[in-house]
Design a protein around this motif. Structure first.
Motif, PDB file in Angstrom:
ATOM      1  N   ARG A  28      16.909  18.393 -24.635  1.00 47.06           N
ATOM      2  CA  ARG A  28      16.719  17.791 -25.952  1.00 47.06           C
ATOM      3  C   ARG A  28      16.205  16.374 -25.805  1.00 47.06           C
ATOM      4  N   GLN A  29      15.542  15.927 -26.846  1.00 46.86           N
ATOM      5  CA  GLN A  29      15.054  14.551 -26.892  1.00 46.86           C
ATOM      6  C   GLN A  29      15.581  13.903 -28.156  1.00 46.86           C
ATOM      7  N   ILE A  30      16.506  12.985 -27.947  1.00 51.08           N
ATOM      8  CA  ILE A  30      17.069  12.203 -29.039  1.00 51.08           C
ATOM      9  C   ILE A  30      16.089  11.091 -29.368  1.00 51.08           C
ATOM     10  N   PRO A  31      15.900  10.764 -30.645  1.00 48.60           N
ATOM     11  CA  PRO A  31      14.944   9.707 -31.000  1.00 48.60           C
ATOM     12  C   PRO A  31      15.166   8.433 -30.201  1.00 48.60           C
ATOM     13  N   GLY A  32      14.088   7.948 -29.609  1.00 48.21           N
ATOM     14  CA  GLY A  32      14.152   6.699 -28.857  1.00 48.21           C
ATOM     15  C   GLY A  32      14.622   6.840 -27.427  1.00 48.21           C
ATOM     16  N   LYS A  33      14.897   8.081 -26.997  1.00 53.46           N
ATOM     17  CA  LYS A  33      15.396   8.301 -25.640  1.00 53.46           C
ATOM     18  C   LYS A  33      14.521   9.315 -24.911  1.00 53.46           C
ATOM     19  N   ASP A  72      24.043  14.689 -31.909  1.00 51.41           N
ATOM     20  CA  ASP A  72      23.291  15.843 -31.415  1.00 51.41           C
ATOM     21  C   ASP A  72      21.921  15.960 -32.081  1.00 51.41           C
ATOM     22  N   THR A  73      21.642  15.100 -33.034  1.00 52.13           N
ATOM     23  CA  THR A  73      20.341  15.106 -33.695  1.00 52.13           C
ATOM     24  C   THR A  73      19.244  14.856 -32.674  1.00 52.13           C
ATOM     25  N   ALA A  74      18.302  15.801 -32.589  1.00 57.64           N
ATOM     26  CA  ALA A  74      17.280  15.739 -31.545  1.00 57.64           C
ATOM     27  C   ALA A  74      16.295  16.876 -31.761  1.00 57.64           C
ATOM     28  N   VAL A  75      15.209  16.824 -31.000  1.00 54.56           N
ATOM     29  CA  VAL A  75      14.331  17.988 -30.864  1.00 54.56           C
ATOM     30  C   VAL A  75      14.791  18.737 -29.625  1.00 54.56           C
ATOM     31  N   TYR A  76      15.000  20.030 -29.772  1.00 54.20           N
ATOM     32  CA  TYR A  76      15.520  20.870 -28.689  1.00 54.20           C
ATOM     33  C   TYR A  76      14.403  21.738 -28.114  1.00 54.20           C
ATOM     34  N   TYR A  77      14.372  21.799 -26.795  1.00 51.44           N
ATOM     35  CA  TYR A  77      13.335  22.529 -26.063  1.00 51.44           C
ATOM     36  C   TYR A  77      13.978  23.460 -25.038  1.00 51.44           C
ATOM     37  N   CYS A  78      13.254  24.506 -24.685  1.00 50.69           N
ATOM     38  CA  CYS A  78      13.637  25.306 -23.521  1.00 50.69           C
ATOM     39  C   CYS A  78      12.497  25.255 -22.506  1.00 50.69           C
ATOM     40  N   ASN A  79      12.836  25.584 -21.274  1.00 45.78           N
ATOM     41  CA  ASN A  79      11.871  25.528 -20.176  1.00 45.78           C
ATOM     42  C   ASN A  79      12.537  26.213 -18.998  1.00 45.78           C
ATOM     43  N   LEU A  80      11.820  26.297 -17.914  1.00 41.34           N
ATOM     44  CA  LEU A  80      12.441  26.734 -16.683  1.00 41.34           C
ATOM     45  C   LEU A  80      13.430  25.657 -16.245  1.00 41.34           C
ATOM     46  N   ARG A  81      14.213  26.011 -15.244  1.00 40.77           N
ATOM     47  CA  ARG A  81      15.161  25.070 -14.671  1.00 40.77           C
ATOM     48  C   ARG A  81      14.964  25.084 -13.160  1.00 40.77           C
ATOM     49  N   PRO A  82      14.440  24.009 -12.556  1.00 39.57           N
ATOM     50  CA  PRO A  82      14.047  22.765 -13.209  1.00 39.57           C
ATOM     51  C   PRO A  82      12.810  22.928 -14.092  1.00 39.57           C
ATOM     52  N   ALA A  83      12.674  22.027 -15.029  1.00 39.84           N
ATOM     53  CA  ALA A  83      11.584  22.125 -15.997  1.00 39.84           C
ATOM     54  C   ALA A  83      10.238  21.871 -15.344  1.00 39.84           C
ATOM     55  N   ARG A  84       9.249  22.570 -15.857  1.00 40.92           N
ATOM     56  CA  ARG A  84       7.872  22.330 -15.460  1.00 40.92           C
ATOM     57  C   ARG A  84       7.186  21.556 -16.581  1.00 40.92           C
ATOM     58  N   PRO A  85       6.564  20.428 -16.257  1.00 44.35           N
ATOM     59  CA  PRO A  85       6.003  19.571 -17.311  1.00 44.35           C
ATOM     60  C   PRO A  85       4.913  20.231 -18.138  1.00 44.35           C
ATOM     61  N   ASP A  86       4.227  21.211 -17.559  1.00 41.24           N
ATOM     62  CA  ASP A  86       3.151  21.842 -18.312  1.00 41.24           C
ATOM     63  C   ASP A  86       3.630  23.024 -19.148  1.00 41.24           C
TER      64      ASP A  86
END
Length: 115
Positions: free
Chosen positions: A38-43, A89-103
């Motif tokens: 997740r990406q919390i605003p400003g972080k 917990d307010t944020a944009v939530y994402y899924c990806n592989l673990r570890p994440a791949r930037p693309d």
């Protein structure tokens, strides 16, 4: 190509619950560990939960005991059940592989916890 499509976000009151879904394609889903971030605003974007190909889950301290990650290999989908939500917990939530791949980042799904 690999694609992740998140859904299920929305506005919820503190103490409420949401279930996020992430549909994956472009790879052999059942073979890979997956994560929610997740990406919390400003972080910066942060890891919050992952699940191995065999179903073993782990969590960051910030969500442990409140969030549950699961996967359905037949549907190529990973889920995040979120309970006892807090304004933090307010944020944009994402899924990806673990570890994440930037693309491989998708658009994410917005979760807003507010009264």
């Amino acid at each position: 190509q690999v694609q992740f499509v998140e859904s299920g976000g929305g506005l919820v009151q503190p103490g409420g619950s949401l279930r996020l879904s992430c549909a994956a394609s472009g790879f052999i889903f059942s073979l890979y560990p997956l994560g929610w971030y997740r990406q919390i605003p400003g972080k910066q974007r942060e890891f919050i939960a992952d699940i191995t190909s065999s179903g073993t889950a782990s969590y960051s301290d910030s969500v442990k005991g409140r969030f549950t990650i699961s996967r359905d290999n037949a549907k190529n989908t990973v889920y995040l059940q979120m309970n006892s939500l807090k304004p933090g917990d307010t944020a944009v939530y994402y899924c990806n592989l673990r570890p994440a791949r930037p693309d491989y980042w998708g658009q994410g799904t917005q979760v807003t916890v507010s009264s």
